[in-house]
Design an enzyme around this catalytic site. Structure first.
Site, PDB file in Angstrom:
ATOM      1  N   ASP A 151       1.039  13.473   5.294  1.00  0.00           N
ATOM      2  CA  ASP A 151       0.765  12.043   5.197  1.00  0.00           C
ATOM      3  C   ASP A 151       0.152  11.542   6.493  1.00  0.00           C
ATOM      4  OD1 ASP A 151       0.705   9.349   4.581  1.00  0.00           O
ATOM      5  OD2 ASP A 151       2.717   9.338   3.722  1.00  0.00           O
ATOM      6  N   GLY A 161       5.385   4.429   3.714  1.00  0.00           N
ATOM      7  CA  GLY A 161       6.136   3.212   3.409  1.00  0.00           C
ATOM      8  C   GLY A 161       7.464   3.460   2.729  1.00  0.00           C
ATOM      9  N   SER A 162       7.492   4.298   1.694  1.00  0.00           N
ATOM     10  CA  SER A 162       8.760   4.578   1.019  1.00  0.00           C
ATOM     11  C   SER A 162       9.688   5.362   1.942  1.00  0.00           C
ATOM     12  CB  SER A 162       8.518   5.340  -0.284  1.00  0.00           C
ATOM     13  OG  SER A 162       7.739   6.502  -0.073  1.00  0.00           O
ATOM     14  N   CYS A 186       4.788   4.871  -3.858  1.00  0.00           N
ATOM     15  CA  CYS A 186       3.949   5.215  -2.709  1.00  0.00           C
ATOM     16  C   CYS A 186       3.604   3.950  -1.948  1.00  0.00           C
ATOM     17  CB  CYS A 186       2.677   5.923  -3.163  1.00  0.00           C
ATOM     18  SG  CYS A 186       1.597   6.322  -1.787  1.00  0.00           S
ATOM     19  N   GLY A 187       4.166   3.811  -0.740  1.00  0.00           N
ATOM     20  CA  GLY A 187       3.954   2.603   0.045  1.00  0.00           C
ATOM     21  C   GLY A 187       2.521   2.424   0.501  1.00  0.00           C
ATOM     22  N   HIS A 188       1.885   3.501   0.968  1.00  0.00           N
ATOM     23  CA  HIS A 188       0.507   3.341   1.440  1.00  0.00           C
ATOM     24  C   HIS A 188      -0.403   2.929   0.296  1.00  0.00           C
ATOM     25  CE1 HIS A 188      -1.122   7.205  -0.170  1.00  0.00           C
ATOM     26  NE2 HIS A 188      -2.295   6.692   0.144  1.00  0.00           N
TER      27      HIS A 188
END
Length: 333
Positions: A249, A254-255, A88-90
């Protein structure tokens, strides 16, 4: 149940509930085993923290755990309304700030380097420090690749739909929103959620999602609707991501940004010297650039550096009374 303590943050409007105390795990388990234990034996903690009355359908969580390896500063298990994420990018952006501000990692010469062990692998993040305060965070994605290009799936309301499937730490189906009559600026958010559910069902029915190395992440995580642009240059490409069980989201994902650049690379349209910008439904923006080339079994891919900002929104201690019939968590929609 003992009180559970959290630190509350958001990245571009997407919430992150960082779980710091109160979720017990058996000793001696690897990160993957801890994730399976929570999923199979102790999922009540996820429902308690993600669902109403303490959370909501769009809540996202990160449980901090010791890492399996000395190469990582700590481990993290991601959770959401449907289960447990792989990357999870965030969350990485928020956790980078958290690691610095809570003394897990010390900054040196105006930056701090944080390594997190995630289910998708080790993720390295860099946190900028300005006037003694943590600010922007950038991280290098998991090796990302295009899984399917120009794939058609059949749907009842839209007919055959053409899309790409990319991996950026999780698998996403990615398509131009206009190709099925949706407008990123004017279509209601609920319509994107309904469309994503239809597309996800179609992909799962017609395409076997398999990661070449990690069988634990062999599933479609979300659908990303784009404006048809690449995000090259200063003007961001807007996208809306719907993941898990209809979870919308608020961040640029990010991903998902890594998956988008991996697909662009596979199509031959990637400029490796170019910064790419992606905008979310809230107007928040991530910057993404190619960091390196990667080979993932039979796939040629890239790693992507994604950068953004996260902010604190509070701290909490969650409890439940024994006679609260709704205290274990529920969802109304």
């Amino acid at each position: 149940m003992n009180p559970i303590k959290t630190v509350e943050m958001h990245t571009g409007g997407e919430p992150l509930r960082i779980i710091t105390e109160g979720v017990p795990l058996p000793n001696g388990l690897t990160l993957a085993e801890k994730r399976r234990y929570l999923r199979d034996e102790a999922d009540h903690y996820r429902r308690f923290l993600m669902f109403e009355p303490r959370g909501h359908r769009d809540m996202y969580g990160a449980l901090l755990v010791p890492a399996d390896t000395d190469d990582a500063d700590f481990g993290v298990i991601f959770m959401h309304n449907e289960g447990y994420g792989t990357m999870c990018g965030h969350a990485i952006i928020a956790l980078g700030r958290y690691a610095v501000d809570h003394g897990i990692v010390e900054p040196i010469n105006g930056v701090a380097h944080v390594t997190l062990q995630c289910p998708s692998g080790l993720i390295k993040a860099t946190v900028d420090i300005h006037d003694g305060r943590s600010t922007a965070v950038r991280f290098e994605s998991a090796p990302s690749f295009a899984f399917k290009i120009d794939q058609f799936v059949n749907t009842a309301p839209y007919g055959p739909v053409e899309l790409d499937i990319g991996f950026g730490g999780a698998f996403y189906g990615i398509l131009d929103a206009a190709s099925i009559g949706l407008n990123l600026s004017s279509t209601p958010a609920q319509d994107f959620i309904l469309a994503a559910n239809i597309l996800k069902q179609a992909i799962n029915k017609e395409v076997e999602i398999t990661h070449p190395v990690e069988p634990d992440i062999d599933y479609l995580y979300g659908i990303i609707f784009t404006d048809g642009q690449t995000g090259a240059g200063p003007k961001p490409s807007k996208n809306i991501c719907v993941f898990a069980d209809g979870q919308l989201d608020r961040s640029p994902t990010g991903s998902g940004n890594a998956a988008r650049l991996a697909i662009l690379a596979a199509k031959g349209g990637l400029d490796e010297n170019q910064d790419y910008h992606f905008e979310s439904i809230t107007g928040s923006v991530f910057k993404a650039t190619v960091k390196s080339h990667a080979t993932i079994d039979r796939y040629k891919g890239v790693t992507v550096e994604v950068s953004g900002r996260a902010h604190y929104s509070g701290i909490a201690e969650f409890t439940a009374e024994d006679d609260d019939m709704l205290g274990s968590g529920f969802l109304l929609r």
